[in-house]
Design an enzyme around this catalytic site. Structure first.
Site, PDB file in Angstrom:
ATOM      1  N   SER A 119      48.980  35.422 -40.322  1.00 12.85           N
ATOM      2  CA  SER A 119      49.282  36.694 -39.952  1.00 12.85           C
ATOM      3  C   SER A 119      49.952  36.623 -38.493  1.00 12.85           C
ATOM      4  O   SER A 119      50.545  37.507 -37.991  1.00 12.85           O
ATOM      5  CB  SER A 119      48.185  37.513 -39.463  1.00 12.85           C
ATOM      6  OG  SER A 119      47.390  37.743 -40.654  1.00 12.85           O
ATOM      7  N   HIS A 140      53.891  36.618 -45.904  1.00  8.89           N
ATOM      8  CA  HIS A 140      52.666  37.533 -45.528  1.00  8.89           C
ATOM      9  C   HIS A 140      52.584  38.719 -46.239  1.00  8.89           C
ATOM     10  O   HIS A 140      53.197  39.774 -46.165  1.00  8.89           O
ATOM     11  CB  HIS A 140      53.027  37.596 -43.897  1.00  8.89           C
ATOM     12  CG  HIS A 140      52.086  38.192 -43.116  1.00  8.89           C
ATOM     13  ND1 HIS A 140      52.118  39.443 -42.319  1.00  8.89           N
ATOM     14  CD2 HIS A 140      50.714  38.386 -43.298  1.00  8.89           C
ATOM     15  CE1 HIS A 140      51.068  39.861 -41.763  1.00  8.89           C
ATOM     16  NE2 HIS A 140      50.168  39.125 -42.418  1.00  8.89           N
ATOM     17  N   GLU A 152      55.874  40.489 -45.798  1.00  5.91           N
ATOM     18  CA  GLU A 152      56.937  40.212 -44.872  1.00  5.91           C
ATOM     19  C   GLU A 152      57.392  38.562 -45.032  1.00  5.91           C
ATOM     20  O   GLU A 152      56.383  37.687 -45.557  1.00  5.91           O
ATOM     21  CB  GLU A 152      56.153  40.145 -43.521  1.00  5.91           C
ATOM     22  CG  GLU A 152      56.196  41.013 -42.572  1.00  5.91           C
ATOM     23  CD  GLU A 152      55.511  41.055 -41.338  1.00  5.91           C
ATOM     24  OE1 GLU A 152      56.247  41.143 -40.221  1.00  5.91           O
ATOM     25  OE2 GLU A 152      54.158  40.805 -41.288  1.00  5.91           O
ATOM     26  N   ASN A 190      52.125  42.930 -37.505  1.00  5.39           N
ATOM     27  CA  ASN A 190      50.877  42.690 -36.525  1.00  5.39           C
ATOM     28  C   ASN A 190      51.183  42.599 -35.031  1.00  5.39           C
ATOM     29  O   ASN A 190      50.540  42.902 -34.351  1.00  5.39           O
ATOM     30  CB  ASN A 190      50.222  41.347 -36.904  1.00  5.39           C
ATOM     31  CG  ASN A 190      49.128  41.579 -38.224  1.00  5.39           C
ATOM     32  OD1 ASN A 190      48.496  42.628 -38.122  1.00  5.39           O
ATOM     33  ND2 ASN A 190      49.596  40.500 -39.018  1.00  5.39           N
TER      34      ASN A 190
HETATM   35  N1  LIG Z   1      42.382  39.989 -43.684  1.00  5.06           N
HETATM   36  C1  LIG Z   1      43.467  40.556 -43.557  1.00  5.06           C
HETATM   37  O1  LIG Z   1      43.796  41.757 -43.388  1.00  5.06           O
HETATM   38  C2  LIG Z   1      44.676  39.714 -43.621  1.00  5.06           C
HETATM   39  C3  LIG Z   1      45.911  40.383 -43.985  1.00  5.06           C
HETATM   40  C4  LIG Z   1      47.327  39.444 -43.942  1.00  5.06           C
HETATM   41  C5  LIG Z   1      47.014  38.043 -43.622  1.00  5.06           C
HETATM   42  N2  LIG Z   1      45.965  37.351 -43.523  1.00  5.06           N
HETATM   43  C6  LIG Z   1      45.929  36.089 -43.582  1.00  5.06           C
HETATM   44  O2  LIG Z   1      45.522  35.409 -44.592  1.00  5.06           O
HETATM   45  C7  LIG Z   1      44.775  34.190 -44.289  1.00  5.06           C
HETATM   46  C8  LIG Z   1      43.382  34.434 -44.917  1.00  5.06           C
HETATM   47  O3  LIG Z   1      42.632  35.524 -44.345  1.00  5.06           O
HETATM   48  P1  LIG Z   1      41.572  36.125 -45.044  1.00  5.06           P
HETATM   49  O4  LIG Z   1      41.513  37.415 -44.511  1.00  5.06           O
HETATM   50  O5  LIG Z   1      41.409  35.939 -46.599  1.00  5.06           O
HETATM   51  O6  LIG Z   1      40.334  35.391 -44.501  1.00  5.06           O
HETATM   52  P2  LIG Z   1      38.953  34.882 -45.266  1.00  5.06           P
HETATM   53  O7  LIG Z   1      37.969  34.576 -44.232  1.00  5.06           O
HETATM   54  O8  LIG Z   1      38.254  36.060 -46.415  1.00  5.06           O
HETATM   55  O9  LIG Z   1      39.151  33.866 -46.201  1.00  5.06           O
HETATM   56  C9  LIG Z   1      39.504  32.481 -45.769  1.00  5.06           C
HETATM   57  C10 LIG Z   1      39.207  31.299 -46.860  1.00  5.06           C
HETATM   58  O10 LIG Z   1      39.735  30.171 -46.473  1.00  5.06           O
HETATM   59  C11 LIG Z   1      38.930  29.097 -46.780  1.00  5.06           C
HETATM   60  N3  LIG Z   1      39.175  28.089 -46.114  1.00  5.06           N
HETATM   61  C12 LIG Z   1      38.812  27.767 -44.972  1.00  5.06           C
HETATM   62  N4  LIG Z   1      39.214  26.517 -44.764  1.00  5.06           N
HETATM   63  C13 LIG Z   1      39.677  25.896 -45.784  1.00  5.06           C
HETATM   64  C14 LIG Z   1      40.183  24.761 -46.246  1.00  5.06           C
HETATM   65  N5  LIG Z   1      40.408  23.552 -45.407  1.00  5.06           N
HETATM   66  N6  LIG Z   1      40.766  24.193 -47.487  1.00  5.06           N
HETATM   67  C15 LIG Z   1      40.534  25.407 -47.933  1.00  5.06           C
HETATM   68  N7  LIG Z   1      39.982  26.610 -48.119  1.00  5.06           N
HETATM   69  C16 LIG Z   1      39.611  26.692 -46.711  1.00  5.06           C
HETATM   70  C17 LIG Z   1      37.520  29.803 -46.604  1.00  5.06           C
HETATM   71  O11 LIG Z   1      36.485  28.983 -47.223  1.00  5.06           O
HETATM   72  C18 LIG Z   1      37.587  31.214 -46.915  1.00  5.06           C
HETATM   73  O12 LIG Z   1      37.266  31.612 -48.257  1.00  5.06           O
HETATM   74  C19 LIG Z   1      44.681  34.424 -42.640  1.00  5.06           C
HETATM   75  O13 LIG Z   1      45.762  33.219 -42.256  1.00  5.06           O
HETATM   76  C20 LIG Z   1      45.093  35.653 -42.201  1.00  5.06           C
HETATM   77  O14 LIG Z   1      45.468  35.676 -41.081  1.00  5.06           O
HETATM   78  C21 LIG Z   1      44.674  38.344 -43.488  1.00  5.06           C
END
Ligand SMILES: NC(=O)c1ccc[n+]([C@@H]2O[C@H](COP(=O)([O-])OP(=O)(O)OC[C@H]3O[C@@H](n4cnc5c(N)ncnc54)[C@H](O)[C@@H]3O)[C@@H](O)[C@H]2O)c1
Length: 291
Positions: A119, A140, A152, A190
């Site tokens: 993000s 993104h 994005e 963001n």
């Molecule tokens: N939540 C949102 O609204 C949103 C929107 C757009 C982008 N993002 C981005 O997406 C990404 C994930 O966010 P999320 O909300 O899904 O988080 P989340 O906490 O729901 O999931 C993250 C996952 O990554 C896994 N993980 C951690 N370390 C790891 C590794 N070394 N190898 C493999 N898996 C690993 C965790 O076990 C977890 O299941 C982030 O970069 C976040 O910024 C989030």
């Protein structure tokens, strides 16, 4: 560059949604996570979400069945080396993402495209830790991925045109719309959205309004579909804090200072919906404001 096999790293909120939309668009999907529980929960959730789309006549039962067949999981990150496009959607922490790319690189095909769903973290910096900065981009998605139309696309300083065009074509095959952003902290969505959420948390912190009054004000006063605190819980408060820190560090402007109340909620492990408690408490089934 022909993209048919897609690797997804991280099976959390975003990873499962990304797998869902790629499988429906007839890509082969291989998903990994450090947590095997997260992988099985993601597959179960994708199935429930596809069922919901079938019940609303958005897709057919056959599309659902075919999509589920195209999704496989592995606990071994390096198995993703055989895919054509990798989307990293692990926890928003630079050290985690960098380690993932460093472990993946020796196992990749020469023309595999690497992307991150980050993000806010610098695409150029993540790319520089790989052997292929010209084949590295920001991809993104928005949350929830099956519903939100935007992707994005962020070029790092070295991203080549062929990589950009290949990712652009993928977004079209997914039936989504892309917007191109330059690689500056938090990109476009963001950069604008998070300071608003952070300001809503300051408004709560300073006692200007309660959780309820802040969310009602923005829903009914600015026609937002969700209030900013409800939205923060939906995104995940750890992710919100990580993005504010990237804005604060990357742009060195005090206007991006994360609200101390946001830090306190994250320190408490009150991360929003994913931990059942944030600005609202979800444990009883009906969201109850925590302030
Ligand atoms: N939540 C949102 O609204 C949103 C929107 C757009 C982008 N993002 C981005 O997406 C990404 C994930 O966010 P999320 O909300 O899904 O988080 P989340 O906490 O729901 O999931 C993250 C996952 O990554 C896994 N993980 C951690 N370390 C790891 C590794 N070394 N190898 C493999 N898996 C690993 C965790 O076990 C977890 O299941 C982030 O970069 C976040 O910024 C989030």
């Amino acid at each position: 560059m022909t993209i048919e096999k897609v690797g997804i790293v991280g099976a959390g909120q975003m990873g499962n949604g990304i797998a869902h939309v790629f499988a429906l668009a007839e890509y082969e999907v291989l998903m990994t996570d450090i947590s095997e529980d997260a992988l099985s929960a993601a597959v179960a959730l994708i199935e429930r979400n596809l069922d919901r789309q079938v019940s609303k006549d958005l897709i057919t039962q056959a599309q659902k069945t075919d999509a589920m067949k195209r999704i496989t999981t592995t606990p071994t990150l390096t198995d993703l080396g055989k895919t054509d496009l990798i989307i990293e959607a692990a926890t928003e922490r630079e050290t985690i993402k960098t380690a993932i790319f460093e472990d993946l690189v020796p196992h990749l095909k020469p023309d595999t495209i690497l992307t991150s769903n980050t993000s806010s973290i610098s695409i150029t910096r993540l790319a520089s830790r790989t052997d292929r900065p010209e084949k590295f981009m920001g991809f993104h998605f928005m949350n929830p991925v099956p519903i939100m139309q935007l992707v994005e696309l962020i070029r790092g300083i070295a991203t080549d045109e062929a990589t950009f065009k290949a990712c652009h074509a993928v977004v079209e095959r997914l039936g989504k719309t892309s917007a191109t952003a330059e690689d500056f902290p938090a990109f476009i969505v963001n950069r604008i959205l998070m300071p608003m959420i952070n300001e809503a948390i300051y408004t709560l912190y300073e006692g200007v309004g309660s959780v309820q009054s802040i969310d009602t004000s923005l829903k009914l006063g600015a026609n937002h579909p969700m209030g900013p605190l409800e939205l923060a819980d939906f995104i995940g408060l750890d992710t919100c804090l990580a993005i504010m820190n990237v804005l604060h560090d990357g742009l060195a402007d005090t206007k991006y200072r994360p609200c101390p109340l946001l830090t306190k909620y994250v320190e408490a492990g009150w991360l929003g919906r994913k931990s059942q408690r944030g600005f609202y408490d979800y444990r009883s089934g009906t969201p109850v404001p925590t302030r």
